[in-house]
Design a protein around this motif. Structure first.
Motif, PDB file in Angstrom:
ATOM      1  N   LYS A 155       0.810  -1.210   0.000  1.00  9.79           N
ATOM      2  CA  LYS A 155       0.000   0.000   0.000  1.00  9.79           C
ATOM      3  C   LYS A 155       0.850   1.269   0.000  1.00  9.79           C
ATOM      4  O   LYS A 155       0.345   2.361  -0.264  1.00  9.79           O
ATOM      5  CB  LYS A 155      -0.917   0.032   1.229  1.00  9.79           C
ATOM      6  CG  LYS A 155      -2.007  -1.024   1.244  1.00  9.79           C
ATOM      7  CD  LYS A 155      -2.829  -0.895   2.520  1.00  9.79           C
ATOM      8  CE  LYS A 155      -3.938  -1.933   2.588  1.00  9.79           C
ATOM      9  NZ  LYS A 155      -4.735  -1.810   3.828  1.00  9.79           N
ATOM     10  N   SER A 156       2.124   1.137   0.320  1.00  7.12           N
ATOM     11  CA  SER A 156       2.963   2.322   0.523  1.00  7.12           C
ATOM     12  C   SER A 156       3.191   3.120  -0.743  1.00  7.12           C
ATOM     13  O   SER A 156       3.595   4.280  -0.670  1.00  7.12           O
ATOM     14  CB  SER A 156       4.313   1.910   1.121  1.00  7.12           C
ATOM     15  OG  SER A 156       4.998   1.032   0.242  1.00  7.12           O
ATOM     16  N   TRP A 157       2.948   2.523  -1.930  1.00  7.13           N
ATOM     17  CA  TRP A 157       3.159   3.267  -3.174  1.00  7.13           C
ATOM     18  C   TRP A 157       2.230   4.477  -3.242  1.00  7.13           C
ATOM     19  O   TRP A 157       2.583   5.493  -3.857  1.00  7.13           O
ATOM     20  CB  TRP A 157       2.939   2.364  -4.381  1.00  7.13           C
ATOM     21  CG  TRP A 157       1.513   1.916  -4.581  1.00  7.13           C
ATOM     22  CD1 TRP A 157       0.936   0.801  -4.104  1.00  7.13           C
ATOM     23  CD2 TRP A 157       0.497   2.605  -5.324  1.00  7.13           C
ATOM     24  NE1 TRP A 157      -0.384   0.720  -4.479  1.00  7.13           N
ATOM     25  CE2 TRP A 157      -0.682   1.816  -5.238  1.00  7.13           C
ATOM     26  CE3 TRP A 157       0.459   3.791  -6.050  1.00  7.13           C
ATOM     27  CZ2 TRP A 157      -1.870   2.190  -5.848  1.00  7.13           C
ATOM     28  CZ3 TRP A 157      -0.727   4.163  -6.662  1.00  7.13           C
ATOM     29  CH2 TRP A 157      -1.875   3.377  -6.557  1.00  7.13           C
ATOM     30  N   ARG A 158       1.080   4.408  -2.595  1.00  5.69           N
ATOM     31  CA  ARG A 158       0.161   5.546  -2.593  1.00  5.69           C
ATOM     32  C   ARG A 158       0.762   6.714  -1.824  1.00  5.69           C
ATOM     33  O   ARG A 158       0.681   7.873  -2.261  1.00  5.69           O
ATOM     34  CB  ARG A 158      -1.175   5.142  -1.981  1.00  5.69           C
ATOM     35  CG  ARG A 158      -1.868   4.009  -2.726  1.00  5.69           C
ATOM     36  CD  ARG A 158      -3.092   3.524  -1.968  1.00  5.69           C
ATOM     37  NE  ARG A 158      -3.699   2.364  -2.619  1.00  5.69           N
ATOM     38  CZ  ARG A 158      -4.666   1.630  -2.108  1.00  5.69           C
ATOM     39  NH1 ARG A 158      -5.161   1.957  -0.920  1.00  5.69           N
ATOM     40  NH2 ARG A 158      -5.150   0.590  -2.769  1.00  5.69           N
ATOM     41  N   SER A 159       1.370   6.399  -0.697  1.00  6.45           N
ATOM     42  CA  SER A 159       2.025   7.453   0.080  1.00  6.45           C
ATOM     43  C   SER A 159       3.209   8.039  -0.677  1.00  6.45           C
ATOM     44  O   SER A 159       3.435   9.257  -0.656  1.00  6.45           O
ATOM     45  CB  SER A 159       2.499   6.895   1.429  1.00  6.45           C
ATOM     46  OG  SER A 159       1.411   6.410   2.180  1.00  6.45           O
ATOM     47  N   LEU A 160       3.967   7.175  -1.368  1.00  5.75           N
ATOM     48  CA  LEU A 160       5.105   7.656  -2.152  1.00  5.75           C
ATOM     49  C   LEU A 160       4.643   8.552  -3.298  1.00  5.75           C
ATOM     50  O   LEU A 160       5.275   9.573  -3.600  1.00  5.75           O
ATOM     51  CB  LEU A 160       5.903   6.473  -2.693  1.00  5.75           C
ATOM     52  CG  LEU A 160       6.630   5.616  -1.663  1.00  5.75           C
ATOM     53  CD1 LEU A 160       7.283   4.404  -2.329  1.00  5.75           C
ATOM     54  CD2 LEU A 160       7.682   6.441  -0.936  1.00  5.75           C
ATOM     55  N   LEU A 161       3.531   8.184  -3.911  1.00 14.43           N
ATOM     56  CA  LEU A 161       2.986   9.002  -4.987  1.00 14.43           C
ATOM     57  C   LEU A 161       2.531  10.356  -4.454  1.00 14.43           C
ATOM     58  O   LEU A 161       2.794  11.398  -5.070  1.00 14.43           O
ATOM     59  CB  LEU A 161       1.820   8.272  -5.656  1.00 14.43           C
ATOM     60  CG  LEU A 161       1.102   9.034  -6.781  1.00 14.43           C
ATOM     61  CD1 LEU A 161       2.080   9.363  -7.904  1.00 14.43           C
ATOM     62  CD2 LEU A 161      -0.077   8.226  -7.308  1.00 14.43           C
ATOM     63  N   ALA A 162       1.854  10.357  -3.303  1.00 14.16           N
ATOM     64  CA  ALA A 162       1.416  11.616  -2.699  1.00 14.16           C
ATOM     65  C   ALA A 162       2.616  12.486  -2.332  1.00 14.16           C
ATOM     66  O   ALA A 162       2.591  13.714  -2.531  1.00 14.16           O
ATOM     67  CB  ALA A 162       0.569  11.332  -1.460  1.00 14.16           C
TER      68      ALA A 162
END
Length: 254
Positions: free
Chosen positions: A6-13
């Motif tokens: 799920k961490s890719w969403r945080s990285l994208l943000a």
């Protein structure tokens, strides 16, 4: 789905935030000394990495040592308070009061009492690390299923066996929650302790950069603190998944 997928969403943000930050600084022509662009911050970190890495390693060493000491003290305190109720009634309110003293106010007193050596720094980090572990462990001990305690008691288990074979293992999820909080606190505790008069460390680097209006270097220090905190958190989470497999298997679908 795990936390790491799920961490890719945080990285994208985070990437979008940096892009927006870069655009705003360029469009509004904000002076670099007031608010440097992300590109300038990363450039500063890359160009002077050899200089900054010395401070980073010093803070990392302090954080790990203080976290280890705080964890041991926190667990021992929780065990004693749980097994000896009269100690909990006497000392638990004092532990809560100890956390109401601002660390930044206590730090100068520690310098007066113990000098400028390693001891006051370890005390600062230990103070911010042990309390979350103690509280989380105590809550975990109390959440042991009553029916399992009754079953072991009927099987002839004494108080010591009941604690080490049931209450302590059952409290591991709560203990790891406290460890994750303490791990992130340890980095900030190390930085604060370095303001006491250290010769190196991220806290020293940040102080020197701030006094010379090198805002880009201040942000380098801030980013390093954030990355170290996230790294510690992730390491504790990985260890938790190996130690408490019976719990994390059910959590993977969350």
């Amino acid at each position: 789905m795990t936390f790491f997928t799920k961490s890719w969403r945080s990285l994208l943000a985070l990437l979008l935030l940096f892009i927006f930050w870069e655009i705003i600084v360029k469009v509004l022509e904000v002076p670099q000394w007031l608010l440097p662009s992300p590109a300038k911050i990363f450039q500063e970190a890359a160009l002077h990495w050899s200089e900054f890495s010395v401070h980073l390693i010093s803070t990392l060493r302090l954080s790990l040592t203080g976290f280890a000491i705080g964890t041991v003290i926190g667990l021992l305190t929780a065990i004693l308070l749980f097994l000896i109720p009269i100690l909990k009634d006497t000392l638990y309110p004092l532990l809560i009061l100890s956390q109401n003293i601002p660390t930044i106010v206590l730090a100068p007193l520690l310098v007066i009492w113990f000098g400028f050596g390693v001891l006051p720094k370890m005390i600062v980090i230990t103070l911010v690390c042990f309390f979350p572990v103690t509280v989380a462990a105590l809550d975990g001990f109390k959440q042991t299923p009553v029916e399992l305690k009754d079953y072991l008691a009927m099987a002839g288990a004494n108080k010591s066996q009941l604690f080490w074979k049931l209450e302590f293992p059952s409290s591991l999820p709560a203990i790891f929650s406290g460890l994750k909080i303490s791990a992130t606190y340890s980095v900030m505790g190390a930085v604060i302790s370095e303001w006491l008069g250290a010769k190196e460390g991220i806290g020293v680097y940040m102080t020197l950069a701030s006094s010379s209006f090198r805002t880009d270097r201040v942000f380098v220090a801030i980013f390093a603190i954030m990355i170290l905190s996230l790294l510690f958190f992730a390491i504790i989470m990985v260890i938790e998944r190996f130690v408490i497999r019976w719990k994390t298997k059910g959590d993977d679908s969350v």
